[in-house]
Design an enzyme around this catalytic site. Structure first.
Site, mmCIF file in Angstrom:
data_model
loop_
_atom_site.group_PDB
_atom_site.id
_atom_site.type_symbol
_atom_site.label_atom_id
_atom_site.label_comp_id
_atom_site.label_asym_id
_atom_site.label_seq_id
_atom_site.Cartn_x
_atom_site.Cartn_y
_atom_site.Cartn_z
ATOM 1 N N HIS A 114 -37.442 -64.822 -22.431
ATOM 2 C CA HIS A 114 -36.034 -65.092 -22.169
ATOM 3 C C HIS A 114 -35.225 -64.765 -23.410
ATOM 4 O O HIS A 114 -35.695 -64.955 -24.540
ATOM 5 C CB HIS A 114 -35.823 -66.562 -21.773
ATOM 6 N N LYS A 162 -47.063 -58.067 -31.857
ATOM 7 C CA LYS A 162 -46.722 -56.715 -32.306
ATOM 8 C C LYS A 162 -47.871 -55.785 -31.938
ATOM 9 O O LYS A 162 -49.002 -56.219 -31.756
ATOM 10 C CB LYS A 162 -46.519 -56.692 -33.823
ATOM 11 N N LYS A 179 -60.441 -56.215 -39.912
ATOM 12 C CA LYS A 179 -61.194 -55.074 -40.457
ATOM 13 C C LYS A 179 -61.159 -53.930 -39.462
ATOM 14 O O LYS A 179 -60.723 -54.086 -38.325
ATOM 15 C CB LYS A 179 -62.639 -55.460 -40.764
#
Length: 187
Positions: A114, A162, A179
């Site tokens: 939202h 992300k 890693k």
């Protein structure tokens, strides 16, 4: 600073009645004809039901009975991909799962949120793309607009807000690089 009042009495669902009707029919269909099956039984039948409601799903893809798909028409699954037990695929926007990719049990794929900068807090959406050869660990959270690159691994309980680069391992909240993922030859 001026105080802004949030008044959700003016909030409107912009997805529309047709969307709500399809969702209602889908929920009943899955509950009656698939959710009660043992988790890995009836793969072809479950894929048929998903396709009936618009999913683009490979014949070899596997959706466990306890997985929840919000809107099948926004689901794309490649060859040998898997939505495991108790995955919650909140695909208000498209969710694409690549070939040879596993989304492990209890993961939450959330293609909506939202707009908290708007006093009506309207729904916002963005697609999720999980590329080929990815493994999403148990109970991970993948947020809207995220792309998980080819061969990446998202650790169990990680929260991904992300994009994740290809062939790396991430974990934590928020997910961070752990890693590189290097495959060993198998016998």
């Amino acid at each position: 600073m001026t105080e802004t009042i949030i008044d959700l009495s003016k909030y409107e669902n912009h997805l529309g009645r047709k969307h709500q009707l399809i969702r209602f029919l889908w929920s009943i269909t899955w509950a009656l004809f698939a959710s009660w099956l043992p988790r890995s039984v009836g793969k072809g039948w479950k894929n048929f039901l998903l396709r009936l409601f618009g999913a683009r799903i490979a014949k070899t893809a596997h959706v466990y009975s306890s997985a929840k798909v919000y809107y099948p028409a926004n689901l794309i699954m490649g060859e040998y991909s898997c939505l495991a037990s108790d995955v919650d695929c909140y695909n208000v926007a498209p969710v694409t799962i690549g070939d040879n990719t596993t989304v492990s049990q209890g993961t939450y794929l959330c293609a909506a949120s939202h707009d908290v900068t708007n006093s009506l807090i309207p729904l916002i959406t963005a697609p999720i793309v999980i590329e080929d050869q990815v493994w999403i660990g148990a109970k991970a959270y993948i947020g809207m607009g995220v792309t998980i690159g080819q061969g990446a691994v998202v650790g169990a309980t990680a929260s991904v807000y992300k994009d994740v680069e290809p062939w790396i391992i991430v974990g934590g909240n928020p997910a961070k690089f752990i890693k590189k993922r290097i495959l060993k030859e198998h016998a």
